[in-house]
Design an enzyme around this catalytic site. Sequence first.
Site, PDB file in Angstrom:
ATOM      1  N   GLY A 670       4.015   1.870 -42.511  1.00 57.01           N
ATOM      2  CA  GLY A 670       3.015   2.491 -41.759  1.00 57.01           C
ATOM      3  C   GLY A 670       2.477   3.653 -42.789  1.00 57.01           C
ATOM      4  N   GLY A 671       1.634   4.404 -41.485  1.00 53.17           N
ATOM      5  CA  GLY A 671       0.673   5.505 -42.323  1.00 53.17           C
ATOM      6  C   GLY A 671       1.253   6.316 -42.270  1.00 53.17           C
ATOM      7  N   GLY A 673       5.350   6.117 -41.221  1.00 57.30           N
ATOM      8  CA  GLY A 673       6.799   5.649 -41.107  1.00 57.30           C
ATOM      9  C   GLY A 673       6.855   4.024 -42.603  1.00 57.30           C
ATOM     10  N   VAL A 675       8.546   0.431 -41.646  1.00 56.51           N
ATOM     11  CA  VAL A 675       8.635  -0.222 -40.426  1.00 56.51           C
ATOM     12  C   VAL A 675      10.112  -1.665 -40.561  1.00 56.51           C
ATOM     13  CG1 VAL A 675       8.089  -2.124 -38.464  1.00 56.51           C
ATOM     14  CG2 VAL A 675       6.469   0.155 -39.219  1.00 56.51           C
ATOM     15  N   LYS A 689       9.649   1.798 -35.755  1.00 55.86           N
ATOM     16  CA  LYS A 689       9.352   2.910 -36.889  1.00 55.86           C
ATOM     17  C   LYS A 689      10.241   3.733 -36.750  1.00 55.86           C
ATOM     18  CE  LYS A 689       4.806   3.057 -37.029  1.00 55.86           C
ATOM     19  NZ  LYS A 689       3.447   4.071 -36.650  1.00 55.86           N
ATOM     20  N   ASP A 802      -7.620   5.649 -38.131  1.00 56.60           N
ATOM     21  CA  ASP A 802      -7.202   4.814 -39.163  1.00 56.60           C
ATOM     22  C   ASP A 802      -7.494   3.181 -39.028  1.00 56.60           C
ATOM     23  OD1 ASP A 802      -5.723   4.610 -41.627  1.00 56.60           O
ATOM     24  OD2 ASP A 802      -3.360   4.702 -40.751  1.00 56.60           O
TER      25      ASP A 802
END
Length: 989
Positions: A670-671, A673, A675, A689, A802
């Site tokens: 993810g943006g 961290g 997952v 996450k 986002d």
Amino acid sequence: MSLFPILPLLLLCLLAGGTAADTELQILLNLKSSLKISTTTPGFESWSSDHSPCNFSGIVCDSTGSVTEINLNGKGFHGTIPFQSVCQLTSLSKLALGSNNLTGDVTADIHNCTKLQHLDLAFNFLTGNVPDLSPLTGLRILNLSMNTFSGQFPWDSLGNLTDLVALRLGDNGGLDPSPFPESVRNLTKLSSLYLSVLNLNGEIPSWIGDLTALVDLEFADNKISGVIPPEISKLRNLYQLEIYNNSLTGEIPAGFGNLSNLVFLDASQNQLSGNLSEIRFLTKLVSLQLFMNGFSGEVPQELGEFRELVNLSLYTNQLSGELPEKLGSWAKFNFIDVSTNSFTGKIPPDMCRQGTMLKLLMLENKFSGEIPASYGNCTTLERFRVNNNSLSGEIPAGIWSLPNVNIIDLTTNNFEGQIDSGIGKAGSLHQLFIASNQFTGKIPPEIAGASSLVSIDVSFNQFSGSIPEGIGELKQLASIDLENNLISGPIPDSLGGCTALSSVNLRKNSISGPIPASIGQLPNLNFLDLSDNKLSGQIPASLVSLKLSSLNLSNNQLEGEVPAAISIPVFNESFIGNPGLCSYDVDFLRQCSSEPESSPARFHTLLVCLLVACAILLVSLTLITISRKRKSDGHNHPKLSWDVKSFRKLTVNENTIIDSIKPENLIGKGGSGNVYRAAVGNGIIVAVKHIPLRPDPEDRGTAAMLGEKRINGSREFDAEVTTLSAIRHVNVVKLYCSVTCEEASLLVYEYLPNGSLWDRLHTCEGEKLGLDWEARVEIALGAARGLEYLHHGCDRPILHRDVKSSNILLDEQFKPRIADFGLARILRSGGGGRDSFSSHVVAGTYGYIAPEYAYTWKVNEKSDVYSFGVVLMELVTGKRPIEPMYGEGKDIVNWVAEELASEGSVIKLVDKKIPEWAKDEALKVLRIAVLCTMKLPAMRPTMRTVVHLLEEVAFGRVIIRLDFKNGSDNKVESRFSVEEKGDEFLNSM
């Protein structure tokens, strides 16, 4: 006199005439090229060098053969307008290119069109500054409305256009703010003045009364304040007055009743007050919209004699007294909405006399008496809402079986009697709300025939008998509430067939027998309350497979062991009042009896304990090893202390979660961290996450360059927790808990097995599996609803920042969830509007970032709308936001715009995997995407409007216009509701 001396002169004249004709031919061919007109375009075969310009379709010439009119309105052309050449048509008096898809600027060459009397460029995508218009002194009609102009409009230049009869500039919300234009006072011949959505402010000038020729006056959706000047009463010719959604105050001025020719009046959504006495003189009214103001007093009885009135919206005021008995009985009445006032007396009986009524909305008043029998025959009714009144008596039998009704809401009255068996014929009924009345009898088995039912609430009545076995036929049923009745008998096993159910409330009845195991097969069930009944037997093991946020089985006669998966602290009170239940985990329940020492169960228990002890020993040795390694590396880190915070009902062991953070469990990045996938027992899978709270020492150089976007893991963690812990929406990912220590944070989410929308559209594996058109529409609509909730459904709007296809996750049934809130911000709300958020770091993902980041740091919800528009383009085209084919520095938004402006068929934009039958729908979605990605934020729709537009596509309806406003029952009305503008939208409340 001989003719020979004058032959050269005649020849010269003929040659000159031929040259002029050739010049005009070349100008029109140039226009054809600019507008992408082909000789194969239907109706434009004549546009070729083989024909005279006067024979071109859409072209009018005078007696000398000179072109005087170009009328190409509504032909669907793309391209730009070549003003430089067009204005060389020396006799041109009319240029009408409205309702196309034209782009580009209106250049200063327009000055050369000095003979223009009619200029119509409305409903296009023209941009830039509007040039000085003062040279066009002959203009009678000027229509530039519904474009994307920006900058300061040349208001002063209008003062010279004193022959103007129609001035229509509205729906250009990107123009700079301006007071009500003083120059308009010179235009005394005006009959039509349309200045809505123009960013106007200040007050309505008193000189407005001098424009006595006005028939149509509109300046809605602006920021105009102050009072309505009494001089407006001089406009005796007014047919339409639209001034809604401003900040007007004060009363309707004395003398307003002199506007006796007024047919359409909309002053809704202001701060007007006082009484409606002046309205009684407006006898020609067809539509009266005064909702969301502060009006008080009674509705004039004269309205009952208005012979043309078909629309009446007065909701959310402080009105009182009785409605006129004859209201709506003369014309083909369309709707009434007088909700949220203090009206008393009876419901006027004849509003459906002509058989055309669509909506009867009278909720939240003090109406009394019975519902007139006449409404039982009103087969056109779509919405019938009289909840929260003091109505009584029995419901006319025909109301239950109305074929077109979407919602029947009788909640909180004093109604009695039974539900008529005719309800099975209500094929369009979505919502049945009759709670808090005195209904009796059985719920008729025929209700299973109302196959469109989504919500049933009959709570707090006196219904008896059993739940109909046929309830399982209601495949769209999402919620059922039978609380506090006299219902007996068993829960039908067929209830498990209602696979859309998310909420079941059967509390406080006399229901007996076992809990059907089939309830555990409901994939969407989130709320289950069976408390205060006479249920017996064991709790079905199948319930452990449900993803419940609320469970209540208390005060029944259940027995046996509570399944371990629901024997968790958050559900503790769910089992009280069941003496026969036992548990190993719930303190107040008796402990389940132990087996003899030599029994297999005892041996099994000992074996489990031994394995647990070994696991603890192994974990301890691992931590000791890590600690020693850190010391040997010269680091003296303190012992990690993990803190677990739960936000939803799911019991997890932090060690299980921590142990899942390893490469083989990685499922995404993810943006903020990585997952990971984690199994937490009982077959439950979650997504975890991992957000580092400190920058990696190896990345300090990069981190310094990227600023907070890289290193502020703690800020992203706080944003995600703050946002998601408070959100409860089916299209927003569920956050179960957080697990934190000094060096890292873990967020535990629901696991979505079908990955992200990006995976399905753009990866090799996803493309092989495919994504049919129906699924794409449902994903678009679900994701839009999730964003709508964030923007409009929370106490303060939440900006995601986002939005992208990789942050739209898909569950087992491809229902979407908005995810990754690491960049989210909660906006302030005040002063009657939404604030913006100022960021000095460009948040988001390249290809999805709204263009306003290029010229301002201030962003708001419209930035999310832009990003969502890019997602819609991905869904329709199958293309990524950034592709080499778009060209250097260009993205999918540029590409779509260029392709739409090209001569080729727009069908080529649609993903080849979408079948032929769906391509028209796909183009409608693409049109919505284009609106969402308009360069100017003010021109983009809200997410609420986007949802409504997508619903029209999903439900097969026709998009008519994009001009909406909310009604009192949280639905949408078109601006001119009296006209047929297409089907209304259904809001599920």
